[in-house]
Design an enzyme around this catalytic site. Structure first.
Site, PDB file in Angstrom:
ATOM      1  N   GLY A  31       0.944  -1.303   0.390  1.00  0.00           N
ATOM      2  CA  GLY A  31       0.127  -0.394   0.185  1.00  0.00           C
ATOM      3  C   GLY A  31       0.629   1.595  -0.211  1.00  0.00           C
ATOM      4  O   GLY A  31       1.844   0.962   0.406  1.00  0.00           O
TER       5      GLY A  31
ATOM      6  N   CYS B  73       5.402  -5.913   1.740  1.00  0.00           N
ATOM      7  CA  CYS B  73       5.143  -4.691   1.746  1.00  0.00           C
ATOM      8  C   CYS B  73       5.027  -3.800   2.852  1.00  0.00           C
ATOM      9  O   CYS B  73       5.209  -4.025   4.212  1.00  0.00           O
ATOM     10  CB  CYS B  73       5.287  -3.735   0.218  1.00  0.00           C
ATOM     11  N   TYR B  74       3.807  -3.053   2.767  1.00  0.00           N
ATOM     12  CA  TYR B  74       3.172  -2.329   4.058  1.00  0.00           C
ATOM     13  C   TYR B  74       2.718  -3.694   4.674  1.00  0.00           C
ATOM     14  O   TYR B  74       2.091  -3.531   5.566  1.00  0.00           O
ATOM     15  CB  TYR B  74       1.724  -1.665   3.095  1.00  0.00           C
TER      16      TYR B  74
ATOM     17  N   HIS C  66       8.351  -7.317  -3.382  1.00  0.00           N
ATOM     18  CA  HIS C  66       6.978  -7.790  -3.490  1.00  0.00           C
ATOM     19  C   HIS C  66       6.716  -9.192  -4.654  1.00  0.00           C
ATOM     20  O   HIS C  66       7.330  -9.137  -6.221  1.00  0.00           O
ATOM     21  CB  HIS C  66       6.392  -7.019  -5.045  1.00  0.00           C
TER      22      HIS C  66
ATOM     23  N   GLU D  37       4.576 -11.438  -5.476  1.00  0.00           N
ATOM     24  CA  GLU D  37       3.131 -11.203  -6.419  1.00  0.00           C
ATOM     25  C   GLU D  37       3.830 -10.410  -8.509  1.00  0.00           C
ATOM     26  O   GLU D  37       3.391 -11.123  -9.279  1.00  0.00           O
ATOM     27  CB  GLU D  37       2.337 -10.475  -6.330  1.00  0.00           C
TER      28      GLU D  37
ATOM     29  N   ASP E  34     -17.623 -12.032 -22.347  1.00  0.00           N
ATOM     30  CA  ASP E  34     -18.479 -12.861 -20.560  1.00  0.00           C
ATOM     31  C   ASP E  34     -19.732 -13.033 -21.260  1.00  0.00           C
ATOM     32  O   ASP E  34     -20.215 -14.614 -20.467  1.00  0.00           O
ATOM     33  CB  ASP E  34     -18.397 -11.265 -20.142  1.00  0.00           C
TER      34      ASP E  34
ATOM     35  N   LYS F 193     -11.047 -12.169 -16.228  1.00  0.00           N
ATOM     36  CA  LYS F 193     -10.896 -12.521 -17.546  1.00  0.00           C
ATOM     37  C   LYS F 193     -10.416 -13.488 -17.970  1.00  0.00           C
ATOM     38  O   LYS F 193     -10.991 -14.531 -19.009  1.00  0.00           O
ATOM     39  CB  LYS F 193     -10.349 -11.386 -18.466  1.00  0.00           C
TER      40      LYS F 193
END
Length: 535
Positions: A61, A88-89, A175, A177, A233, A380
């Site tokens: 964040g 991180c945060y 991070h 990710e 979709d 998606k």
């Protein structure tokens, strides 16, 4: 929110502290076939207990943990015995909540950094002692909480990672990710499978049967209506509804004449011959042509097309009512990013009726439906996987993004039958050539969206003419502009560096095969500063 397979009781909650990578964390977890959900960081311990997650991940964040309005976490959450992973945060807020300290570094770290592991750790299992990670911070943990040990550091950050294995709490300043952290996915895998003991059961094949049963259970014997655009979709919802309730679902395909060449025929073919639904093809081409005649302003085009769309749709719903087939449910292709961005979710629940969507759909007086949103758990790429599992053809599943107003906003100026014909034919050539180009890249890399593949590609028809020479004669005809971009989410995009031979073939074919065109230009502007579409 739609029901989920019981297996996702193994769900991971991603606490959102305002991270730019919040959705990315959830996606990385799902890439490992474990279900994840993004939740606000202000959930209480009681709310978390009620959701019964198998693990928690605390996101990064932008705030400083000591700022007056900094987001915080209920410290009692750490007493629930649920495994925690913080980035991180999330790393810093864990330290402060459990009695550690965070300080402001003289030197920040932004971008790639090299960490060194200080000791063996289940989180870092099967990764090297030195590795590249992605940092983005100035604040850093200065003192770890009691019971924690430091497991990695950099030359700037003494506490790049810390852990308390007995409490199964692991945090990193970097991070994992993001792709730039070279062993990030391995760290996530170690946490989910080795530390938390989860299993990779979140797969589309596993979910099809359960989602079919959930669809049936929600609608019962009532009728369902769906506005089928032919996009990914709505097509996946139609395929799922066909499997679940068959002809109880009416798919309304409104043909405004502004789709790409061959698309209306393809949609009708798929949903009349491959799937057993009540398919209604509304031929509204002439009505739209009359409404758009002479209209040049882009937003006016959009308003006309959107307003007429719902008039056509509700006219069908009214006819069904008059025929003794009243509709109770409206099915929509709402997907998970739509829910996240709308801020509609706090603890996993949201309103189940269409009333909350009145700002999006102009309902006539006295008309209302209950809502079916079977895709509201999915990103998606997962929707595409589900489409394949349901048997949709790849041509629909991997269809590139297409604006709701269709080709009307790719024709600069007024829309006319002549311009539509030119654009449809030119666009068909572009799609044919670049579909083939993307397929070659897929065969070489095995990745549907490889580094150099085109994400979106189309033609624009400007409201001008240009001089040319064809067959020793002077021509005064229309130019066509080719737009091809690389992107993953449409938030940013870069123009595709197509091989010259591909560009030459596209240009040669358009000029030779599309009457009324004598020039092809290539748009080499990124987003920003431009947008992907021209109008």
């Amino acid at each position: 929110m739609g029901q989920v397979d019981p297996q996702v009781r193994q769900k991971v909650l991603v606490f959102d502290f305002g991270a730019q990578y919040g959705q990315l964390i959830a996606r990385r977890v799902r890439d490992l076939h474990v279900y994840s959900e993004i939740v606000p960081c202000d959930l209480t311990a009681d709310e978390v207990r009620a959701l019964a997650p198998a693990a928690l991940i605390l996101s990064g964040g932008p705030a400083s943990v000591y700022a007056e309005d900094a987001p915080n976490i209920d410290p009692a959450i750490f007493e629930l015995g649920i495994p925690v992973l913080g980035f991180c945060y999330g790393h810093q807020v864990t330290a402060v909540a459990l009695g550690g300290e965070v300080g402001h570094s003289e030197v920040g770290e932004y971008g790639p950094a090299t960490i060194e592991r200080d000791r063996e750790s289940a989180l870092f299992n099967s990764t090297p002692l030195k590795q590249t990670v992605w940092m983005s911070h100035r604040d850093a943990v200065a003192r770890v909480p009691e019971g924690f040990t430091v497991t990695a550091s950099t030359s700037v950050c003494p506490v790049a990672a810390m852990e308390n294995p007995e409490r199964r709490i692991y945090t990193t300043q970097f991070h994992p990710e993001v792709r730039h952290t070279e062993f990030g996915q391995q760290l996530l895998s170690n946490f989910l499978f080795d530390i938390c003991g989860l299993e990779p059961t979140w797969t589309m094949d596993n979910l099809v049967e359960t989602m079919t049963a959930d669809f049936c259970a929600q609608v019962g014997g009532n009728r369902v209506i769906l506005a089928l655009s032919g996009g990914v979709d709505s097509s996946v919802v139609a395929a799922l509804g066909a499997r679940a309730v068959g002809k109880q679902m009416t798919c309304v395909f409104i043909n405004h004449g502004l789709l790409r060449k061959g698309e209306p025929e393809q949609v009708e073919e798929v949903f009349t011959k491959q799937f057993d639904v009540d398919f209604i093809h509304v031929h509204a081409e002439e009505r739209y042509a009359a409404l758009l005649a002479g209209v040049t302003e882009p937003e006016q085009k959009r308003r006309i097309i959107g307003t007429q769309f719902w008039k056509e749709f509700f006219a069908v719903a009214q006819r069904l009512e008059q025929d003794g087939r009243p509709v109770k449910y409206l099915a929509q292709g709402t997907i998970y990013p739509d829910i996240i961005e709308s801020g509609a979710r706090k603890t996993g629940g949201k309103a189940s009726t269409i009333k909350s969507h009145h700002n999006l759909i102009p309902f006539p007086e006295g008309v209302s439906f209950d809502l079916v949103e079977p895709l509201d758990h999915f990103f998606k790429d997962e929707v595409r996987e589900l489409g394949l599992a349901l048997g949709l053809p790849e041509a629909i599943v991997y269809r590139q993004p297409f604006p709701g107003p269709g080709l009307a906003i790719r024709i600069i100026g007024a829309v006319s039958p002549e311009k539509l014909g030119i654009l449809k034919n030119a666009d068909a050539i572009v799609r044919e050539e670049l579909d083939e180009y993307n397929q070659r890249l897929f065969e070489q890399t095995g990745e549907r969206n490889s580094e150099h593949s085109c994400w979106q590609y189309f033609c624009v028809l400007p409201d001008i003419k240009s001089v040319g020479v064809m067959g020793d004669e002077r021509t005064y005809a229309r130019p066509v502009i080719l737009r091809a971009v690389e992107s993953s989410d449409a938030m940013t995009a870069d123009w595709a560096r197509l091989p010259y031979e591909v560009l030459a073939r596209i240009s040669g074919r358009i000029v030779a095969e599309v009457p009324g065109v004598n020039r092809v230009a290539y748009d080499i502007t990124s987003k920003p500063p431009a947008t992907i579409e021209w109008e």
